[in-house]
Design a protein around this motif. Sequence first.
Motif, PDB file in Angstrom:
ATOM      1  N   LEU A 103      -1.313   4.120  -1.695  1.00 45.01           N
ATOM      2  CA  LEU A 103      -2.645   4.040  -1.087  1.00 45.01           C
ATOM      3  C   LEU A 103      -2.574   4.578   0.335  1.00 45.01           C
ATOM      4  O   LEU A 103      -3.590   4.923   0.929  1.00 45.01           O
ATOM      5  CB  LEU A 103      -3.147   2.587  -1.057  1.00 45.01           C
ATOM      6  CG  LEU A 103      -3.519   1.963  -2.395  1.00 45.01           C
ATOM      7  CD1 LEU A 103      -4.006   0.526  -2.192  1.00 45.01           C
ATOM      8  CD2 LEU A 103      -4.596   2.772  -3.088  1.00 45.01           C
ATOM      9  N   GLN A 136       0.833  -1.212   0.000  1.00 41.51           N
ATOM     10  CA  GLN A 136       0.000   0.000   0.000  1.00 41.51           C
ATOM     11  C   GLN A 136       0.867   1.260   0.000  1.00 41.51           C
ATOM     12  O   GLN A 136       0.516   2.258  -0.632  1.00 41.51           O
ATOM     13  CB  GLN A 136      -0.922  -0.005   1.223  1.00 41.51           C
ATOM     14  CG  GLN A 136      -2.056  -1.031   1.079  1.00 41.51           C
ATOM     15  CD  GLN A 136      -3.000  -1.042   2.257  1.00 41.51           C
ATOM     16  OE1 GLN A 136      -2.665  -0.548   3.332  1.00 41.51           O
ATOM     17  NE2 GLN A 136      -4.165  -1.622   2.078  1.00 41.51           N
ATOM     18  N   PHE A 159      -3.213  -2.544  -9.368  1.00 39.43           N
ATOM     19  CA  PHE A 159      -3.383  -3.345  -8.150  1.00 39.43           C
ATOM     20  C   PHE A 159      -4.169  -4.619  -8.436  1.00 39.43           C
ATOM     21  O   PHE A 159      -5.151  -4.590  -9.180  1.00 39.43           O
ATOM     22  CB  PHE A 159      -4.164  -2.556  -7.087  1.00 39.43           C
ATOM     23  CG  PHE A 159      -3.383  -1.438  -6.475  1.00 39.43           C
ATOM     24  CD1 PHE A 159      -2.548  -1.664  -5.388  1.00 39.43           C
ATOM     25  CD2 PHE A 159      -3.496  -0.149  -6.974  1.00 39.43           C
ATOM     26  CE1 PHE A 159      -1.835  -0.614  -4.825  1.00 39.43           C
ATOM     27  CE2 PHE A 159      -2.787   0.897  -6.414  1.00 39.43           C
ATOM     28  CZ  PHE A 159      -1.949   0.666  -5.332  1.00 39.43           C
ATOM     29  N   TYR A 170     -12.411  -7.428  -5.791  1.00 44.47           N
ATOM     30  CA  TYR A 170     -12.990  -6.087  -5.789  1.00 44.47           C
ATOM     31  C   TYR A 170     -13.501  -5.660  -7.155  1.00 44.47           C
ATOM     32  O   TYR A 170     -13.212  -4.573  -7.631  1.00 44.47           O
ATOM     33  CB  TYR A 170     -11.997  -5.048  -5.291  1.00 44.47           C
ATOM     34  CG  TYR A 170     -11.730  -5.137  -3.822  1.00 44.47           C
ATOM     35  CD1 TYR A 170     -12.754  -4.985  -2.909  1.00 44.47           C
ATOM     36  CD2 TYR A 170     -10.449  -5.380  -3.344  1.00 44.47           C
ATOM     37  CE1 TYR A 170     -12.506  -5.081  -1.547  1.00 44.47           C
ATOM     38  CE2 TYR A 170     -10.189  -5.476  -1.999  1.00 44.47           C
ATOM     39  CZ  TYR A 170     -11.235  -5.334  -1.103  1.00 44.47           C
ATOM     40  OH  TYR A 170     -10.996  -5.427   0.222  1.00 44.47           O
ATOM     41  N   PHE A 172      -5.924  -7.444  -5.825  1.00 46.99           N
ATOM     42  CA  PHE A 172      -6.129  -7.727  -4.408  1.00 46.99           C
ATOM     43  C   PHE A 172      -6.567  -9.185  -4.221  1.00 46.99           C
ATOM     44  O   PHE A 172      -6.992  -9.850  -5.155  1.00 46.99           O
ATOM     45  CB  PHE A 172      -7.219  -6.812  -3.843  1.00 46.99           C
ATOM     46  CG  PHE A 172      -6.908  -5.350  -4.031  1.00 46.99           C
ATOM     47  CD1 PHE A 172      -6.070  -4.688  -3.145  1.00 46.99           C
ATOM     48  CD2 PHE A 172      -7.456  -4.623  -5.093  1.00 46.99           C
ATOM     49  CE1 PHE A 172      -5.788  -3.341  -3.330  1.00 46.99           C
ATOM     50  CE2 PHE A 172      -7.178  -3.286  -5.267  1.00 46.99           C
ATOM     51  CZ  PHE A 172      -6.338  -2.645  -4.391  1.00 46.99           C
ATOM     52  N   ARG A 181      -7.721  -5.616 -15.344  1.00 46.67           N
ATOM     53  CA  ARG A 181      -7.965  -4.231 -14.899  1.00 46.67           C
ATOM     54  C   ARG A 181      -6.660  -3.579 -14.427  1.00 46.67           C
ATOM     55  O   ARG A 181      -6.409  -2.403 -14.701  1.00 46.67           O
ATOM     56  CB  ARG A 181      -8.990  -4.238 -13.760  1.00 46.67           C
ATOM     57  CG  ARG A 181      -9.340  -2.862 -13.248  1.00 46.67           C
ATOM     58  CD  ARG A 181     -10.326  -2.926 -12.103  1.00 46.67           C
ATOM     59  NE  ARG A 181      -9.751  -3.609 -10.953  1.00 46.67           N
ATOM     60  CZ  ARG A 181     -10.446  -4.135  -9.953  1.00 46.67           C
ATOM     61  NH1 ARG A 181     -11.760  -4.049  -9.959  1.00 46.67           N
ATOM     62  NH2 ARG A 181      -9.847  -4.738  -8.948  1.00 46.67           N
ATOM     63  N   ARG A 217      -1.349   6.548  -9.137  1.00 49.77           N
ATOM     64  CA  ARG A 217      -2.020   5.235  -9.142  1.00 49.77           C
ATOM     65  C   ARG A 217      -2.638   4.946 -10.512  1.00 49.77           C
ATOM     66  O   ARG A 217      -2.692   3.819 -10.967  1.00 49.77           O
ATOM     67  CB  ARG A 217      -3.115   5.189  -8.064  1.00 49.77           C
ATOM     68  CG  ARG A 217      -2.564   5.262  -6.662  1.00 49.77           C
ATOM     69  CD  ARG A 217      -3.597   4.837  -5.638  1.00 49.77           C
ATOM     70  NE  ARG A 217      -4.680   5.777  -5.498  1.00 49.77           N
ATOM     71  CZ  ARG A 217      -4.733   6.746  -4.592  1.00 49.77           C
ATOM     72  NH1 ARG A 217      -3.719   6.917  -3.749  1.00 49.77           N
ATOM     73  NH2 ARG A 217      -5.761   7.548  -4.514  1.00 49.77           N
ATOM     74  N   ARG A 218      -3.116   6.013 -11.150  1.00 49.07           N
ATOM     75  CA  ARG A 218      -3.786   5.846 -12.438  1.00 49.07           C
ATOM     76  C   ARG A 218      -2.780   5.457 -13.530  1.00 49.07           C
ATOM     77  O   ARG A 218      -3.057   4.607 -14.369  1.00 49.07           O
ATOM     78  CB  ARG A 218      -4.462   7.167 -12.812  1.00 49.07           C
ATOM     79  CG  ARG A 218      -5.253   7.141 -14.100  1.00 49.07           C
ATOM     80  CD  ARG A 218      -5.707   8.549 -14.444  1.00 49.07           C
ATOM     81  NE  ARG A 218      -6.336   9.183 -13.301  1.00 49.07           N
ATOM     82  CZ  ARG A 218      -6.324  10.493 -13.068  1.00 49.07           C
ATOM     83  NH1 ARG A 218      -5.690  11.307 -13.896  1.00 49.07           N
ATOM     84  NH2 ARG A 218      -6.918  11.001 -12.020  1.00 49.07           N
TER      85      ARG A 218
END
Lengths: 201, 369
Positions: free
Chosen positions: A22, A17, A53, A59, A55, A120, A47-48
Amino acid sequence: MVALTGPSGAGKTTLLQLIGSLDRPTSGRIFVDQVSVGELTRPANFRRNAVGFVFQLHYLLPALTARQNVELPMAAAHMHRRERAERAIELLADVGLADRAEDLPSDLSGGERQRVAIARALANRPRLVLADEPTGALDSVASHNVWELLSQLRDRFGTTIIAASHDTTLAEHADRSLRMLDGRMLATAPPPELPIAQRSE
Amino acid sequence: MIALAQALTSIRHRPGRAFLTALGTALGIGTIVALLAVSAGATQTAGQFVHLGRSDLGLFQKDAADPTTSVLPESLITRLRRQPWVADAMGLQLLVNKVHGEPGAIVFGAKPDSFELNRMVFTSGHALTSPNQIVIGDELAPQLHVGVGDTLEVGQRHMRVAGIYHLGVTEQDSGAFVPLSTAQAISGHPGEVTSIVVKLGPGTRPSTAQRLIKQRFPGVLVIADADEALRAGANGQLIQNVTNVIVVLALLIGAIGVMNTMLMSVVERRSEFALRSAVGWSGTQIASLVLTEGLVVSILGAAIGIVIGSIGAILLVHALGAAAFVSPDVTGWVLGRALLIGILIGVLGGIYPAWRAAHVSPARALAQQ
């Protein structure tokens, strides 16, 4: 691919993180490509554009289809709708789910959902993918497939992957292995079975 | 556009909640639309009363609760006719709730030779010729199922229908005319009229005549336009005040409803906002998404409210017994205001939830999962 191992509570998730901006470190600095990520004024931009990420819990947004979930980071980057859809379909094809693009997450198996999450993570072609226990909720066959997939994508796109996991098979796919305990790094070493020279950069 | 598309997807995912929130907003906006439509209809009616027979001014008693309760001496008509700037004047006695079978219809008492009655076009029968005769508008006649030669009970008097007329003014075509003396006898106001309508001489401005009448005839209210007419009556003023209060209440209640729903939604969807943040959505983008959702729900509420309000306005004038002379008028301005209030409700109700969503800590929210 870097394997981050250690018992629960060792700090693996916290480290990921912090690397992914994050969260901010209370002391010290973390550099990703010479950028001090803890001092970013707009961490969302980082982050973009720079990180993806994956997880343990995939999500995926339940109201969105697999394609729309993959499009989320691209939507944040204001990419044109058609371009977003095309790239999302390509990425879903890369993870073997081209024919499931319009399915909702509830119609997919656990392994398929995680593959959508991987697609993603690669949406904005990041230099770094941070995977936190990506196989934690999968059976051994699905876990193996996820590691295989991450390895293939690393080779194909040249993306650096830092993966935290309890899964011992991670080491078979990793180029380096880092072990953590109580918030500290104990050791850094290449996996034992192959010489480092034979591994991907 | 992205926020709108995602907001619509999110609303489609929770249609029940979105509909109930929209319904809460709709009831507030529906009430506003109904009152505004009745108010606009009443303004239109008042305007038609003031300009009865293409007249320029309407005279009423000052401080009357509403124009129909005004009482003016009939002698005032003669004094007005003597003014050089007055072309003609006629007295009107209004009878409300007096027609048996259609209490909402207005009966106008006027002298048979007055200019308004001279404009009448008769579709059957003839003009008033005796005190016990009545002429009926062509919209009222079919409602009462009466024709020429039939008898109609007005204020316990049996009047013979002499003719069916058309004037082209809804309020009068939905009403009836009797001789002034008969109307005065029925109302118990001999020698008095409810209103005097005045035609001005060529070249005389209504504002000038208004000033002169106020100077020379104290206690008389002179009205030149419809808005003035509505404001003049205490009831009209009451409708406007009630509408204003309901607008504020609807805004508050609607905004609190939207805020409550959106806050619940934000709390439930913390992991969604955390994920959006993790994949690069900025705080502004997340806030826009929540705000857009609130706006879409409120505008949906406004649309439902317009339908409820339009139907409610018709029910309201019937409940008030005013259906014959007030037609609710759902104008573009009424719809525009309803929509504007819907947008305001969405924005006011969405600001705080949007701020909360934009400040969800991705690390903490994802860890809690």
